[in-house]
Design a protein around this motif. Structure first.
Motif, PDB file in Angstrom:
ATOM      1  N   GLU A   5       0.825  -1.204   0.000  1.00 41.86           N
ATOM      2  CA  GLU A   5       0.000   0.000   0.000  1.00 41.86           C
ATOM      3  C   GLU A   5       0.864   1.260   0.000  1.00 41.86           C
ATOM      4  O   GLU A   5       0.562   2.242  -0.692  1.00 41.86           O
ATOM      5  N   PHE A   6       1.924   1.234   0.771  1.00 41.17           N
ATOM      6  CA  PHE A   6       2.842   2.373   0.848  1.00 41.17           C
ATOM      7  C   PHE A   6       3.363   2.738  -0.538  1.00 41.17           C
ATOM      8  O   PHE A   6       3.435   3.920  -0.910  1.00 41.17           O
ATOM      9  N   LEU A   7       3.707   1.741  -1.327  1.00 45.55           N
ATOM     10  CA  LEU A   7       4.216   1.988  -2.674  1.00 45.55           C
ATOM     11  C   LEU A   7       3.098   2.361  -3.643  1.00 45.55           C
ATOM     12  O   LEU A   7       3.225   3.321  -4.414  1.00 45.55           O
ATOM     13  N   THR A   8       2.004   1.605  -3.611  1.00 45.71           N
ATOM     14  CA  THR A   8       0.923   1.818  -4.581  1.00 45.71           C
ATOM     15  C   THR A   8       0.281   3.177  -4.418  1.00 45.71           C
ATOM     16  O   THR A   8      -0.019   3.855  -5.409  1.00 45.71           O
ATOM     17  N   HIS A   9       0.062   3.612  -3.199  1.00 44.52           N
ATOM     18  CA  HIS A   9      -0.555   4.921  -2.971  1.00 44.52           C
ATOM     19  C   HIS A   9       0.321   6.043  -3.512  1.00 44.52           C
ATOM     20  O   HIS A   9      -0.188   7.031  -4.044  1.00 44.52           O
ATOM     21  N   GLN A  10       1.641   5.905  -3.381  1.00 48.24           N
ATOM     22  CA  GLN A  10       2.523   6.960  -3.872  1.00 48.24           C
ATOM     23  C   GLN A  10       2.630   6.949  -5.396  1.00 48.24           C
ATOM     24  O   GLN A  10       2.761   7.997  -6.020  1.00 48.24           O
ATOM     25  N   LEU A  11       2.566   5.775  -5.971  1.00 47.51           N
ATOM     26  CA  LEU A  11       2.679   5.684  -7.420  1.00 47.51           C
ATOM     27  C   LEU A  11       1.386   6.068  -8.130  1.00 47.51           C
ATOM     28  O   LEU A  11       1.419   6.772  -9.143  1.00 47.51           O
ATOM     29  N   ALA A  12       0.249   5.645  -7.582  1.00 45.81           N
ATOM     30  CA  ALA A  12      -1.006   5.839  -8.318  1.00 45.81           C
ATOM     31  C   ALA A  12      -2.215   5.944  -7.392  1.00 45.81           C
ATOM     32  O   ALA A  12      -3.302   5.485  -7.739  1.00 45.81           O
ATOM     33  N   GLY A  13      -2.045   6.560  -6.233  1.00 49.03           N
ATOM     34  CA  GLY A  13      -3.163   6.670  -5.294  1.00 49.03           C
ATOM     35  C   GLY A  13      -4.366   7.396  -5.856  1.00 49.03           C
ATOM     36  O   GLY A  13      -5.514   7.112  -5.495  1.00 49.03           O
ATOM     37  N   ASP A  14      -4.135   8.344  -6.770  1.00 50.72           N
ATOM     38  CA  ASP A  14      -5.237   9.102  -7.356  1.00 50.72           C
ATOM     39  C   ASP A  14      -6.030   8.275  -8.359  1.00 50.72           C
ATOM     40  O   ASP A  14      -7.169   8.629  -8.698  1.00 50.72           O
ATOM     41  N   LEU A  15      -5.475   7.183  -8.856  1.00 48.79           N
ATOM     42  CA  LEU A  15      -6.133   6.361  -9.865  1.00 48.79           C
ATOM     43  C   LEU A  15      -6.835   5.146  -9.259  1.00 48.79           C
ATOM     44  O   LEU A  15      -7.533   4.422  -9.973  1.00 48.79           O
ATOM     45  N   MET A  16      -6.674   4.926  -7.978  1.00 43.77           N
ATOM     46  CA  MET A  16      -7.254   3.751  -7.336  1.00 43.77           C
ATOM     47  C   MET A  16      -8.736   3.973  -7.035  1.00 43.77           C
ATOM     48  O   MET A  16      -9.184   5.112  -6.866  1.00 43.77           O
ATOM     49  N   PRO A  17      -9.532   2.908  -6.971  1.00 43.33           N
ATOM     50  CA  PRO A  17     -10.961   3.048  -6.643  1.00 43.33           C
ATOM     51  C   PRO A  17     -11.155   3.693  -5.273  1.00 43.33           C
ATOM     52  O   PRO A  17     -10.399   3.435  -4.339  1.00 43.33           O
ATOM     53  N   ASN A  18     -12.162   4.546  -5.170  1.00 47.11           N
ATOM     54  CA  ASN A  18     -12.493   5.220  -3.909  1.00 47.11           C
ATOM     55  C   ASN A  18     -11.308   6.004  -3.343  1.00 47.11           C
ATOM     56  O   ASN A  18     -11.086   6.041  -2.131  1.00 47.11           O
ATOM     57  N   SER A  19     -10.538   6.624  -4.205  1.00 47.41           N
ATOM     58  CA  SER A  19      -9.370   7.389  -3.769  1.00 47.41           C
ATOM     59  C   SER A  19      -9.794   8.561  -2.892  1.00 47.41           C
ATOM     60  O   SER A  19     -10.697   9.323  -3.244  1.00 47.41           O
ATOM     61  N   ASP A  20      -9.141   8.705  -1.743  1.00 51.36           N
ATOM     62  CA  ASP A  20      -9.438   9.823  -0.852  1.00 51.36           C
ATOM     63  C   ASP A  20      -8.306  10.848  -0.917  1.00 51.36           C
ATOM     64  O   ASP A  20      -7.335  10.689  -1.664  1.00 51.36           O
ATOM     65  N   ASP A  21      -8.447  11.910  -0.132  1.00 49.36           N
ATOM     66  CA  ASP A  21      -7.463  12.993  -0.189  1.00 49.36           C
ATOM     67  C   ASP A  21      -6.065  12.514   0.193  1.00 49.36           C
ATOM     68  O   ASP A  21      -5.070  12.979  -0.373  1.00 49.36           O
ATOM     69  N   GLN A  22      -5.972  11.613   1.166  1.00 49.40           N
ATOM     70  CA  GLN A  22      -4.661  11.130   1.596  1.00 49.40           C
ATOM     71  C   GLN A  22      -3.990  10.288   0.515  1.00 49.40           C
ATOM     72  O   GLN A  22      -2.775  10.363   0.323  1.00 49.40           O
ATOM     73  N   LYS A  66      -4.453  10.693  -2.680  1.00 51.24           N
ATOM     74  CA  LYS A  66      -4.012  11.652  -3.703  1.00 51.24           C
ATOM     75  C   LYS A  66      -2.756  12.378  -3.240  1.00 51.24           C
ATOM     76  O   LYS A  66      -1.826  12.615  -4.019  1.00 51.24           O
ATOM     77  N   LEU A  67      -2.724  12.750  -1.960  1.00 51.16           N
ATOM     78  CA  LEU A  67      -1.547  13.411  -1.412  1.00 51.16           C
ATOM     79  C   LEU A  67      -0.312  12.532  -1.560  1.00 51.16           C
ATOM     80  O   LEU A  67       0.782  13.031  -1.862  1.00 51.16           O
ATOM     81  N   ALA A  68      -0.475  11.236  -1.384  1.00 50.04           N
ATOM     82  CA  ALA A  68       0.668  10.314  -1.469  1.00 50.04           C
ATOM     83  C   ALA A  68       1.362  10.398  -2.819  1.00 50.04           C
ATOM     84  O   ALA A  68       2.588  10.219  -2.916  1.00 50.04           O
ATOM     85  N   THR A  69       0.617  10.713  -3.881  1.00 48.86           N
ATOM     86  CA  THR A  69       1.204  10.739  -5.220  1.00 48.86           C
ATOM     87  C   THR A  69       2.118  11.937  -5.438  1.00 48.86           C
ATOM     88  O   THR A  69       2.751  12.035  -6.506  1.00 48.86           O
ATOM     89  N   ALA A  70       2.234  12.816  -4.459  1.00 52.75           N
ATOM     90  CA  ALA A  70       3.228  13.888  -4.561  1.00 52.75           C
ATOM     91  C   ALA A  70       4.628  13.310  -4.705  1.00 52.75           C
ATOM     92  O   ALA A  70       5.547  14.003  -5.153  1.00 52.75           O
ATOM     93  N   PHE A  71       4.787  12.036  -4.349  1.00 48.23           N
ATOM     94  CA  PHE A  71       6.057  11.337  -4.588  1.00 48.23           C
ATOM     95  C   PHE A  71       6.548  11.565  -6.016  1.00 48.23           C
ATOM     96  O   PHE A  71       7.746  11.727  -6.269  1.00 48.23           O
ATOM     97  N   ASN A  72       5.606  11.562  -6.965  1.00 49.92           N
ATOM     98  CA  ASN A  72       5.971  11.679  -8.376  1.00 49.92           C
ATOM     99  C   ASN A  72       6.424  13.083  -8.766  1.00 49.92           C
ATOM    100  O   ASN A  72       6.951  13.269  -9.866  1.00 49.92           O
ATOM    101  N   ARG A  73       6.224  14.059  -7.890  1.00 46.63           N
ATOM    102  CA  ARG A  73       6.495  15.444  -8.262  1.00 46.63           C
ATOM    103  C   ARG A  73       7.590  16.087  -7.413  1.00 46.63           C
ATOM    104  O   ARG A  73       7.681  17.311  -7.313  1.00 46.63           O
ATOM    105  N   MET A  74       8.419  15.277  -6.798  1.00 49.70           N
ATOM    106  CA  MET A  74       9.475  15.820  -5.945  1.00 49.70           C
ATOM    107  C   MET A  74      10.723  16.220  -6.724  1.00 49.70           C
ATOM    108  O   MET A  74      11.725  16.622  -6.135  1.00 49.70           O
ATOM    109  N   HIS A  75      10.657  16.120  -8.037  1.00 47.97           N
ATOM    110  CA  HIS A  75      11.820  16.455  -8.856  1.00 47.97           C
ATOM    111  C   HIS A  75      12.024  17.977  -8.925  1.00 47.97           C
ATOM    112  O   HIS A  75      11.160  18.764  -8.521  1.00 47.97           O
TER     113      HIS A  75
END
Length: 235
Positions: free
Chosen positions: A128-145, A147-156
């Motif tokens: 879950e730790f990995l999946t939420h950061q990679l694609a938490g916004d695309l998962m069913p019933n995605s909540d704010d947390q 979606k927040l986890a996917t900020a991993f992808n934008r730390m560049h």
């Protein structure tokens, strides 16, 4: 199979392996460390911090047979342990509180950092730790947390200097996300195959751009806005 060791005290299966190796090499075990040293090793291993004098005194005063195990459990529940675990992940995720280019403006991404700390402290399952950061916004019933986890992808690093070509830097962002994801989740480096196939590289250039494609469907600019809350870092 657990080896049968001769001399020396053994408390668990691992001790038998250690004792057998020592015997084969003609060595003897060191004496058990004193309680102060044991506690120091425990604190530094799990939290990166040395115990205080008060904590040492509390440990010495505990006369229970399983006190070491109890203190391990106690430290595993602390914020300091979560912070210790987060250090390596923050490096891998290229976490920074600034954008990184010429002016190095500040950016507010501490919310993602706090999400990581909460997740580690709560012992979130690793998948879950990995999946939420990679694609938490695309998962069913995605909540704010999630979606927040996917900020991993934008730390560049991100750019906003005048004269920057948005498409050029958007391409760099996508490449960074693909390369970081494969490094973090697969233990692979993709930088070489971005440019060419190599007979010693297990990943082909085609596979690189197949991975790149997963991150190349976001409608975004290659430069961030001058009208964000970002401010120049103090010099």
């Amino acid at each position: 199979m657990v080896p049968r060791s001769g001399n020396g005290e053994t408390r668990n299966e691992v001790d038998h392996f250690v004792q057998k190796t020592l015997q084969n090499k003609g060595l003897e075990r060191s004496a058990e460390a004193c309680s102060d040293l044991l506690l120091r090793r425990l604190y530094i291993s799990l939290t990166g911090l040395a115990p205080t004098l008060e904590q040492i005194a509390e440990f010495k005063a505990d006369k229970s047979e399983d006190k070491y195990e109890k203190w391990v459990d106690k430290l595993l529940e602390t914020q300091a342990f979560a912070e210790r675990l987060a250090v390596d992940w923050m490096d891998l995720a290229r976490y920074a509180d600034s954008y990184g280019y010429r002016r190095d403006n500040s950016r507010e991404v501490w919310l993602w950092r706090d999400w990581v700390l909460r997740s580690l402290k709560a012992n979130m399952p690793y998948d879950e730790f990995l999946t939420h950061q990679l694609a938490g916004d695309l998962m069913p019933n995605s909540d704010d947390q999630m979606k927040l986890a996917t900020a991993f992808n934008r730390m560049h690093m991100q750019k906003n200097e005048g004269g920057s070509v948005p498409d050029e830097f958007r391409t760099e962002y996508v490449a960074d996300r693909a390369q970081t994801a494969t490094t973090a989740f697969m233990g692979l480096t993709l930088e070489c195959c971005r440019c060419h196939d190599h007979k010693y590289d297990p990943i082909s250039m085609k596979e690189y751009y197949s991975t790149y494609a997963f991150f190349n469907n976001i409608d975004e600019a290659g430069v961030y806005s001058y009208f964000t809350k970002s401010t120049p870092s103090p010099r």
